[in-house]
Structure formats: structure tokens, C-alpha cells
Design a protein around this motif. Structure first.
Motif, PDB file in Angstrom:
ATOM      1  N   LYS A 154       0.827  -1.208   0.000  1.00  0.00           N
ATOM      2  CA  LYS A 154       0.000   0.000   0.000  1.00  0.00           C
ATOM      3  C   LYS A 154       0.862   1.261   0.000  1.00  0.00           C
ATOM      4  CE  LYS A 154      -3.985   2.008   2.343  1.00  0.00           C
ATOM      5  NZ  LYS A 154      -4.939   1.858   3.479  1.00  0.00           N
ATOM      6  N   GLN A 188       0.959   4.067  -2.879  1.00  0.00           N
ATOM      7  CA  GLN A 188       0.706   5.464  -2.541  1.00  0.00           C
ATOM      8  C   GLN A 188       1.855   6.358  -3.040  1.00  0.00           C
ATOM      9  OE1 GLN A 188       0.123   5.455   1.685  1.00  0.00           O
ATOM     10  NE2 GLN A 188      -2.037   4.813   1.553  1.00  0.00           N
ATOM     11  N   SER A 218       1.469   9.278  -5.715  1.00  0.00           N
ATOM     12  CA  SER A 218       1.929  10.640  -5.425  1.00  0.00           C
ATOM     13  C   SER A 218       2.812  11.170  -6.566  1.00  0.00           C
ATOM     14  CB  SER A 218       2.701  10.654  -4.110  1.00  0.00           C
ATOM     15  OG  SER A 218       3.229  11.938  -3.854  1.00  0.00           O
TER      16      SER A 218
END
Length: 586
Positions: free
Chosen positions: A121, A125, A129
């Protein structure tokens, strides 16, 4: 093949699959727990069943325990109890080796899986980003480039306008140049962000996520392998107890084969044999003729059985299993034996008078009438008496002998206790610092009273046994104990006192000792013994001795405290083993 290569884009599938595997393991643990509950309940029910049908617990007669069928049934109950124990062991092993181990392992697997998913995860992420930053720089580049294009077009338009001043044209060109420079910077930033994103995306899809997926694959494979071991343990736990369960079943089979119907039938005979003789034939009574001396002489013999004594009072046949005529053994009349007639040359006995027939009829009536009056009570069970006269002769002899054995054991215990107390008192007197001799007086007195009481009971039961036609002999016990006066108190082989006085008349049943010694052949001595104390030898079968006297040992102590010895003049008898020091021939 691994998940990181083949399932690089199926992170959600991998997460769902690993979660499903954990749920399956938890279901198996729950299944095993419920199985153990069933095993425990089954074992408990088996134990309760064995206890419920335990014949000793429900108060069955102890004599039934001698039957092989009874003993085999008790063996079956014991085997079933052991079988229940094995079912409990199965449940315990399953709880410990499967449920507890799998539960602990699943907790560890869950934590490890959670950490891997957290890493995935975070990597996702981070990539998202970077993607957002790339998108932002792209939009900015796009916006600035359009602004630069509009500024350039405005500068060209101003330069071609004849009405525009030189300053306006210069200003428009500077604005266009500035916009173009900003657009170029945005373009470079966008290119850098794109390069960074591509690098991170490559790292994400080719390195980070495949590594995490491979770890999840390894974790799931370990979980499957552990679950498979749990499946195997489920079977192995059963197999471990199979040999013992097989022994339990073999024990049940053996219990069935040990049943001996012939032996049980013999035990029934032994336990219930009354010892009575079968009733003789009922003689014909001819009322059509007067009784004369000749005919009466032929019927004056000894009655053959109890029913012969009923004579005219007997109006019905004697049926063995009749409810109304069922005679208790204690109520059957004793056999009648007429007194011996007087010599032919002498005068007739006063008992007979001149008419022997009248005498016999009177004796028969004396015997029969009291019995007939008590026939109403034959249905009731006879009262239990201390001398067991309510039992048939054979059973009475057995019960009396059994009672004598019990009294003998109790007497031996009391004698041992008395001897120990006497020795302890001697030690206290020689070493006062160890204890007070007076503190033992009450115990010595109580023990002496118990010994006297048991001897009295023993004598009483021996007399009853002799009356019942038994052997009348009892085991010999230890030779001496210590009384309250520190004197040696001697016991003869029959358990009576030997203090130099006149022997108890109740022990006359041992008079056959001397006859036995006279009939026996002279045996060779097996050793010698030296007397440590004086022994009067007042009881039947014993022999006196003086301190320091040397005697020949003929028979060793059989465990009853008595040794058979012989003097040089040929006299033989028993002496207390503890009164002598024995040296046997090698």
C-alpha cells in the motif's frame, strides 16, 4: 512461476485469496474444537455408563463376584472406562497439537500478511503521489505553453499594427519572451517529473510489488503446508491411540472367552449347598387295622429325613419349589435318633417303660408339634443370628470359618501392635530421654483388652464351628506380646494364653495334636535352636523349654510364629520362634 511475475497487476486478487486461506484455516480449527467437544462428551458418557452399570456400586452381593460372567462383565466395564480415557486423550492431543498450534500460527501469519500488504500500500501510494506530481507539472507546462503562444501572437499582432507605438511593440515582445521562458521551464520540469515517474513506476511494477507478491505467495504456501500438517495430525492422533484401543477391545474379547459356565455352576453349588439329606419315602399308614406290636416294630427305625418326623401331622406332599411349603433350613426338624436299648439281660430302660411304642410316639410328637405350629411363619425370612444357625449346615460352616479367619487377622494385628508397644516401652525405660513409658499405658491396656475380646470371640466361633462339624482349627499367630507389667505373654498355636495355668476347656478341639505327633514318622532335624526364654508349653501341641536349652529343629516357621522342635528324648512340639535363636543346617 510466481505471483510477482504472473499476477503483477492482481493485487486485489492476491489479497482476497490470502484472506480466504486464513478463513479456511480458522474454520478447520473450529471444526477440530467441535470434534474434541464431541470426543469429551462421548468419553464422559462412556465413563458414566461404566459407573452406572458397575455391579459393586449398585450394591450387588459380594458373592456374585466369584462368577466368571460377573468378573467378565466387570472387566468389560473397566475396559470401556479405559477406552473412554483414550477418547479423552484424543481430544486433548487434538486441542494441543492442532487447535492451539494452528491458532498461534494463524496469529503470526495474519501479522506478517498485514505487514506485506502495508508495504504494498505504501509503494502504491508513493507511485500515485509521483503520478499526481507528473500530472501537475504536465498541466502547468500545458498552461504556460499556451500562454506563451498567446503572448507571441499578441507581440506579432502588435508589431504589424501601424498604430502601435514602438514602446507597445517592445513591451509585447518582452512579454512574449518571458512567457516562452516560463513555458520552457515548465517543459523541463515536466520532463524531469516524467522521468522520475517512469523510474518509480518501473521500480514499483518490476521490483517492489513482485517482491511483496512473492512474499505473500511464500506466506500462503507455508499456511497451506501448516494446514496440511494439521490434516495429517487429525489422523495421526487417532492412530496413536489405536493400539491401546485395540488392547481394550482385545480385553473385552478375552473377558468373553474367560466366561466358564461350568465353573459358575459349581460356584452356585458351593455357595448354596445346604447339606441336608433328601426326604425319605412317606410310609403307608393303614388305618383299617389296629396297631399291633409286630407291625409297629417294623416302623421304629430311625427316620430317614426331616419329613419322616411329621408322621400323621403331615397331610400334604412336600414340594421342593412350592410357595406354601417352602421350608427354611433353620426350621427343619433335627434328625431323631432313639436312645440305645438296654441290654437284653437287664431290665428295660425307665424311659421306655413297658411299652416302647408309646415312648417313640411321644418323642415324635414332641419333635413335630412345635414345628407344625410354626409353619405359618415359613414364608418369612429367618432372622440372622450370630452363630449363623439361620443358614444351612454347609453354608454355616463356611461362614463360621470365614468369620474365624477375619477374627484371626484382627487378632494378629492386635498382637503385632501389642508387641511393638512393649518394645517401645522397653526402649523408653532404658532411654527416658526418648519418651515417657507411662504415656503408652493407655494404648497397651486398650490393645490387651482388644486381644482378650478377640480371643473370646475366636473361642466362641471355634466352638460353634466344632458343633457345625467344621475342622475347628485356626491359624497360629505370633508367639508373644508385652502386657502392662512388661511380662512375656505367650500364645499357643491356637491363639490362647500359655501362662502355666490350666488350658481353656474350649480349646479341647486341638487334642488331636498329640495323636498326630504319635502317628507321624520321625523326621531328620534340619537344624538346632537355643532357648532365650523359659516357655511353659502348657497348651496342646506345644512343648516346654528352659532358657539356654538346645533343641533340634524339625520344621521351620511357616509364617505363623511357631517352630516345631524335638528333644533328645524324642518329645516333639511347637515353641514360639521369637523365643529361640535358630541355626539351620546348610
Amino acid at each position: 512461476m510466481d505471483w510477482g511475475t504472473e499476477l503483477w497487476d492482481r493485487c486485489d486478487v492476491i489479497e482476497k485469496h490470502t484472506q480466504s486461506g486464513l478463513e479456511l484455516a480458522e474454520k478447520y480449527v473450529k471444526f477440530v474444537k467441535e470434534r474434541t467437544e464431541i470426543e469429551q462428551s462421548y468419553a464422559k458418557q462412556l465413563r458414566n455408563l461404566s459407573k452406572k452399570f458397575n455391579l459393586k456400586r449398585i450394591g450387588k452381593d459380594e458373592q456374585d463376584g466369584r462368577f466368571t460372567s460377573y468378573q467378565s462383565f466387570m472387566d468389560i466395564l473397566n475396559e470401556m472406562n479405559d477406552y473412554a480415557g483414550q477418547r479423552e486423550l484424543v481430544a486433548e492431543n487434538m486441542l494441543m497439537n492442532i487447535c492451539a498450534e494452528l491458532t498461534k500460527y494463524l496469529q503470526e501469519v495474519k501479522l506478517e500478511r498485514k505487514s506485506y500488504l502495508t508495504e504494498a500500500k505504501k509503494a502504491q501510494q508513493a507511485l500515485e503521489s509521483t503520478s499526481k506530481q507528473l500530472e501537475t507539472s504536465k498541466k502547468r507546462f500545458e498552461r504556460e505553453w499556451r500562454e506563451a503562444e498567446r503572448a507571441a501572437q499578441y507581440a506579432d499582432k502588435t508589431d504589424q499594427d501601424i498604430n502601435a507605438t514602438k514602446a507597445d511593440v517592445e513591451k509585447a515582445k518582452q512579454q512574449a519572451h518571458m512567457r516562452a521562458h516560463v513555458a520552457e521551464e515548465c517543459k523541463n520540469d515536466y520532463a524531469a517529473q516524467l522521468q522520475r515517474f517512469n523510474k518509480e513506476q518501473k521500480q514499483f511494477y518490476f521490483t517492489d510489488m513482485p517482491l511483496i507478491f512473492n512474499k505473500l505467495q511464500e506466506l500462503d504456501e507455508r499456511r497451506v503446508r501448516k494446514l496440511a500438517q494439521g490434516y495429517v495430525l487429525f489422523s495421526d492422533t487417532e492412530k496413536q491411540v489405536m493400539p491401546i484401543i485395540g488392547k481394550c477391545l482385545d480385553g473385552i474379547t478375552k473377558a468373553g472367552t474367560n466366561v466358564n459356565e461350568k465353573n459358575d455352576s459349581m460356584i452356585v453349588i458351593e455357595q448354596n449347598k445346604s447339606g441336608f439329606e433328601r426326604p425319605g419315602d412317606v410310609e403307608f399308614e393303614d388305618f383299617s387295622q389296629g396297631i399291633n406290636r409286630a407291625s409297629s416294630d417294623s416302623s421304629l427305625g430311625t427316620p430317614k429325613g426331616p419329613m419322616d418326623l411329621l408322621g400323621k401331622n403331615r397331610s400334604k406332599n412336600f414340594w421342593l419349589f412350592s410357595k406354601k411349603s417352602k421350608l427354611s433350613p433353620s426350621l427343619l426338624p433335627p434328625l431323631f435318633t432313639p436312645p440305645a436299648p438296654s441290654p437284653s439281660n437287664g431290665p428295660p430302660s425307665p424311659k421306655f417303660g413297658r411299652d416302647p411304642l408309646s415312648y417313640y410316639l411321644k418323642e415324635i410328637n414332641k419333635t413335630v408339634k412345635p414345628r407344625i405350629s410354626s409353619f405359618r411363619t415359613l414364608r418369612r425370612s429367618p432372622a440372622v443370628t450370630e452363630d449363623f444357625t439361620h443358614l444351612p449346615p454347609e453354608q454355616r460352616r463356611k461362614r463360621l470359618q470365614q468369620k474365624l479367619d477375619e477374627i484371626g487377622k484382627d487378632l494378629q494385628k492386635e498382637i503385632d501392635s501389642s508387641e511393638a508397644l512393649g518394645k517401645m516401652k522397653d526402649v523408653y525405660e532404658k532411654n527416658p530421654q526418648l519418651g515417657d513409658p507411662a504415656s503408652l499405658a493407655s494404648q497397651i491396656s486398650q490393645t490387651a483388652q482388644n486381644i482378650e475380646r478377640l480371643r473370646g470371640e475366636q473361642s466362641k466361633y471355634e466352638i460353634w464351628l466344632a458343633e457345625a462339624g467344621g475342622r475347628g482349627d485356626t491359624p497360629r499367630y505370633k508367639s508373644h506380646s508385652f502386657n502392662n507389667n512388661d511380662g512375656h505373654e505367650t500364645l499357643s498355636p491356637d491363639g490362647a494364653h500359655s501362662d502355666g495355668g490350666t488350658p481353656d476347656p474350649s480349646h479341647a478341639i486341638y487334642a488331636e495334636f498329640d495323636d498326630d505327633f504319635e502317628d507321624e514318622e520321625v523326621t531328620a532335624p534340619i537344624g538346632t535352636c537355643t532357648a532365650m526364654y523359659n516357655f511353659p508349653g502348657a497348651s496342646e501341641g506345644t512343648i516346654s523349654m528352659q532358657e539356654s536349652e538346645v533343641l533340634a529343629v524339625v520344621e521351620e516357621d511357616k509364617g505363623d510364629g511357631w517352630t516345631r522342635v524335638r528333644r533328645s528324648n524324642g518329645d516333639e512340639g511347637y515353641i514360639p520362634t521369637s523365643y529361640v535363636t535358630i541355626s539351620l543346617n546348610k
